[in-house]
Design a protein around this motif. Structure first.
Motif: not given
Length: 493
Positions: A10-17, A114-123, A177-183, A219-222
């Motif tokens: 899955i391009d552009s995502w980070d997966a937690g296992w 530190a920046s204020a970048a938000l993170f997103y759980v996409n899947t 949660r179906p994939p919707d990222g990166p978004g 999976t996460m994106s930011r």
């Protein structure tokens, strides 16, 4: 810029296992370079998480009354015991859950803040090990999935609810949660603890209060960010014959953390728009030319790509006459549409002031050597300027004295008293200007002239009374008689 492609493709995502081997002892992140070797009794080495996304992860946790043990038949997953409720609402009220804690990472600006970048759980994905052997070994239970904050409150809405997992076919993975990222996904703050939580409850056919559980993935994106900062120098003016050479520079800096495309605009000062203004641009620290390396006239919405930590340095020059009125103009750099967000809008502009040169004329005072003597005063010697050069040759008389005459040449004004001499102080005013090309900038000062008065009458002192010789003799007789009488009075007593 997102995370690289994950092992799941899955391009552009980070997966937690979250691994269950041994149960409850390890949580790790799954991203390129990590291994999925999740069978056997020994935990895989880790953690291997990408700190950009997850600064830390922690062991799985259980809510009230729940516990876990290895499945006797399939030791690479676990059996959760203690389910005591039959609905999601009841499980939530009783706080019966399994959850997988993690703390989001923090992006860094180029200046290391530190920046204020938000993170997103996409899947969100679970391994459907409850359906091994074609559902011959099901665990009839339900779950309601949420992402919760450190206090256990849901972040966003319900992720998924399944009242009976035995109705979910297959033995591979279940998309919670179906994939919707990166978004957008479920929005998480940076550097903040959260947990992926599943409230567990029994179905009507579940007689032992147990559930089966294996790997849980997400999976996460930011959010991409690029903080564009604009700064500018002062405007310099250097006389060059009949005109000034004007110049200034401004910087468009990308403080990151991501690359961006900046739209740069500079309308130029009003006086420069009437002249032939030229500009150039180089990238620092590389020294390479910008995408649009040079031009003439105003800089109108020029697009420049900037990596994190890179600066576009614009230099503007023109030649024009001196100015007498101040002016201010603003340069701007905004992210191009579709570029990363710029979280700080207050530093996307810089004001440049074009200030005319000034001259300060100081008053002078002179005392004639006599009331009939003339005096030459170098009036320009104590006059000063900023941004220009004082021109002594420009000195002219503007207000003559009431008596006498004044002539000015090359910065020296000579006063000549009237024929009868100067009998009381007088003053006159002169005007002085800057040298070309700033000759329109002038100032006025006063010269005060006084002189000694040799024909003045001295004041007569007040006479002091004195005694003559006869008066002194009479005074001596009186004093003697007074002394004899005083002695006779003592004797008669």
């Amino acid at each position: 810029m997102f995370a690289p492609s994950t092992d799941s493709g899955i391009d552009s995502w980070d997966a937690g296992w979250t691994s269950n081997r041994p149960p409850g002892t390890l949580t790790q992140d799954w991203y390129p370079g990590s291994a999925e070797g999740s069978t056997g009794a020994t935990p895989v080495s880790g953690p291997t998480h990408d700190s950009t996304f997850l600064s830390s992860t922690g062991p799985q946790r259980f809510g009230a009354g729940l516990s876990a043990s290895p499945d006797p038949i399939y030791p690479d997953f676990q059996v959760i015991s203690g389910l005591a409720n039959n609905t999601a609402a009841a499980a939530i009220a009783a706080q019966q859950y399994i959850e997988f804690p993690f703390t989001t990472g923090t992006m860094q600006y180029a200046d290391a803040t530190a920046s204020a970048a938000l993170f997103y759980v996409n899947t969100v994905v679970t391994a459907k090990r409850w359906n091994l052997n074609n559902n011959a070994h099901p665990r009839a239970f339900g779950y309601a999935a949420y992402v919760v904050d450190a206090g256990g409150s849901p972040v966003g809405t319900l992720v998924q609810q399944i009242d009976d997992v035995s109705t979910v076919s297959g033995g591979d993975f279940q998309l919670v949660r179906p994939p919707d990222g990166p978004g957008s996904g479920i929005t998480l703050q940076p550097g903040t603890p959260y947990a992926l939580r599943f409230y567990l409850y029994r179905t009507a056919t579940n007689t032992d209060g147990r559930a089966s559980w294996d790997d849980t993935l997400f999976t996460m994106s930011r959010q991409t960010l690029a903080e564009i900062i604009v700064s500018a120098s002062a405007v310099a003016a250097v006389p060059a014959g009949a005109q000034n050479n004007y110049s200034y520079s401004f910087n468009v800096y990308n403080n990151g953390p991501d690359a961006t495309r900046a739209v740069v605009s500079d309308p130029l000062p009003t006086t420069a728009n009437g002249a032939t203004a030229n500009w150039s641009c180089t990238l620092q620290p590389s020294g390479a030319p910008c995408t649009t390396a040079s031009g003439s006239g105003p800089i109108s919405a020029v697009v420049q790509a900037l990596n994190s930590g890179e600066t576009a340095v614009y230099t503007v020059t023109w030649t024009g006459p001196g100015i007498t009125a101040a002016s201010t103009h603003t340069v701007t750099a905004q992210p191009q549409a579709g570029s990363p967000a710029d979280p700080i809008s207050t530093n996307n502009t810089a004001d440049l002031s074009l200030v005319p040169p000034t001259i300060t004329a100081q008053d002078d005072g002179v005392t004639l050597t006599s009331n009939t003597a003339s005096a030459a005063t170098p009036v320009a010697t104590n006059d000063s300027s900023t941004g220009g050069v004082v021109d002594p040759a420009s000195v002219t008389l503007v207000t003559p004295p009431t008596t006498g005459t004044v002539s000015c040449t090359a910065g020296v004004c000579t006063y000549v008293p009237p024929a009868g001499g100067l009998t009381s102080p007088v003053s006159y005013q002169y005007n002085i200007c800057l040298a070309a090309p700033n000759q329109a900038v002038c100032a006025t000062a006063t010269v005060r002239v006084s002189a000694p008065q040799p024909n003045a009458v001295a004041a007569t002192p007040t006479p002091v009374p004195t005694l003559g010789a006869y008066s002194l003799s009479l005074l001596a007789v009186l004093l003697g008689w007074f002394g004899i009488r005083q002695r006779r009075l003592r004797y008669t007593r």
